[in-house]
Design an enzyme around this catalytic site. Structure first.
Site, PDB file in Angstrom:
ATOM      1  N   THR A 104      10.675  -4.555 -43.819  1.00  0.00           N
ATOM      2  CA  THR A 104       9.308  -4.155 -43.485  1.00  0.00           C
ATOM      3  C   THR A 104       8.759  -3.416 -44.687  1.00  0.00           C
ATOM      4  OG1 THR A 104       9.860  -3.966 -41.134  1.00  0.00           O
ATOM      5  CG2 THR A 104       7.847  -2.883 -41.869  1.00  0.00           C
ATOM      6  N   LYS A 179       4.016  -7.533 -38.423  1.00  0.00           N
ATOM      7  CA  LYS A 179       5.003  -6.489 -38.126  1.00  0.00           C
ATOM      8  C   LYS A 179       4.362  -5.101 -38.155  1.00  0.00           C
ATOM      9  CE  LYS A 179       9.041  -4.462 -37.574  1.00  0.00           C
ATOM     10  NZ  LYS A 179      10.191  -4.641 -38.468  1.00  0.00           N
TER      11      LYS A 179
END
Length: 312
Positions: A104, A179
């Site tokens: 991420t 995300k």
């Protein structure tokens, strides 16, 4: 004619980053029969994967030998350091190879890497991971994928081995952006749940009765029903996803919002609450542990359900 799975099984797969999420993901690839080459700064994690049947190598050797290279690293800094430079992935990978970054990170870093990959004759997929560490243990992760149709088809057998759900969000870069939207809600709901439970404790309410109400109305949410019920309310704050990582993701959300000129005042406030928790030396707790952090600040007993209690 070979299927995508048969072709992928014949390839060597490189996996860089054997942390709390990466290690079980890599382990599931080995268990499913993929030829895996691993790298991590933690020699114990590497040793464990080698004992399962993987091989180990440095970044340059791994990149030369593997046609699909997976990175699962803490932040944009580590991903870019691993991909770029004389000893990095891009300098040594064979043309036609794929870098699948499952970290991420800053979406703008993904964009930069995708451009530089293309200049080297490589392609890039961003496929950050949804759900919790225990889902990764069981091979039940969810993936948000940014990729061309061709690249997705090529990496799909790996995703199927590591998880149960793949969402093709669009071209490269859309996985990471999805995300951030997801984690904004997950982290914010954790903060809101923690505040609500602290208030219920201050009011002297019965925690199980309060939860029955919350879980039976529109106030319910997945964090309260799944993560809180199985973690902090059981007295377990060992990390599946730490406060430190939640803070990092909220930093990315706030930065991305600023870059996109989207006002997100709630995100900024939640970010600073997690900053406070980290400053109080609670960064290593599971992020559901924000309930304990807030109760500690208010001098309230920590919320706990009876042993064996489960959501109705």
């Amino acid at each position: 004619m070979h299927t995508n799975k048969e072709t992928c099984m014949a390839d060597k797969i490189g996996f860089i980053g054997l942390g709390r999420m990466g290690k079980p993901m890599a382990a599931n690839l080995v268990k499913k029969g993929f030829a895996l080459v691993v790298h991590d700064l933690n020699p114990t994690a590497v040793k464990d994967l080698v004992a399962m049947g993987a091989h180990s190598a440095g970044v340059a050797e791994l990149a030369r030998d593997c046609s699909i290279i997976v990175t699962m690293l803490p932040s944009s800094v580590e991903v870019e350091q691993t991909a770029l430079g004389e000893g990095g992935i891009f300098a040594h990978a064979q043309p036609g190879s794929i870098l699948m970054d499952m970290s991420t990170i800053d979406p703008l870093a993904t964009d930069r890497l995708a451009q530089q990959a293309a200049a080297k004759g490589l392609t890039m997929v961003d496929a950050p991971v949804g759900r919790l560490a225990e889902h990764a243990d069981r091979g039940e992760s969810l993936f948000m994928v940014g990729a061309s149709d061709t690249d997705l088809a090529r990496v799909q057998p790996l995703l199927d081995a590591m998880g149960t759900t793949t969402h093709h969000c669009g071209p490269v870069g859309t996985g990471g952006r999805t995300k951030l939207v997801n984690n904004y809600l997950a982290v914010t709901l954790t903060q809101v749940n923690a505040e609500a439970l602290a208030l219920s404790q201050r009011f002297g309410l019965d925690i199980t009765k309060t939860l029955q109400v919350l879980l039976g109305t529109s106030a319910t949410n997945g964090q309260l029903r799944m993560n809180f019920a199985n973690k902090v309310l059981q007295g377990d704050t060992t990390p599946g996803f730490t406060i430190d990582l939640a803070h990092k993701d909220m930093s990315l959300v706030v930065a991305a919002a600023h870059a996109s000129k989207v006002p997100m005042p709630v995100a900024a406030a939640v970010h600073e609450s997690y900053s406070l928790a980290r400053a109080s030396q609670h960064g290593g707790l599971d992020f559901s542990g924000m309930a304990d952090v807030l109760c500690g600040l208010a001098g309230i007993d920590k919320p706990r359900v009876p042993k064996g209690w489960t959501p109705g």
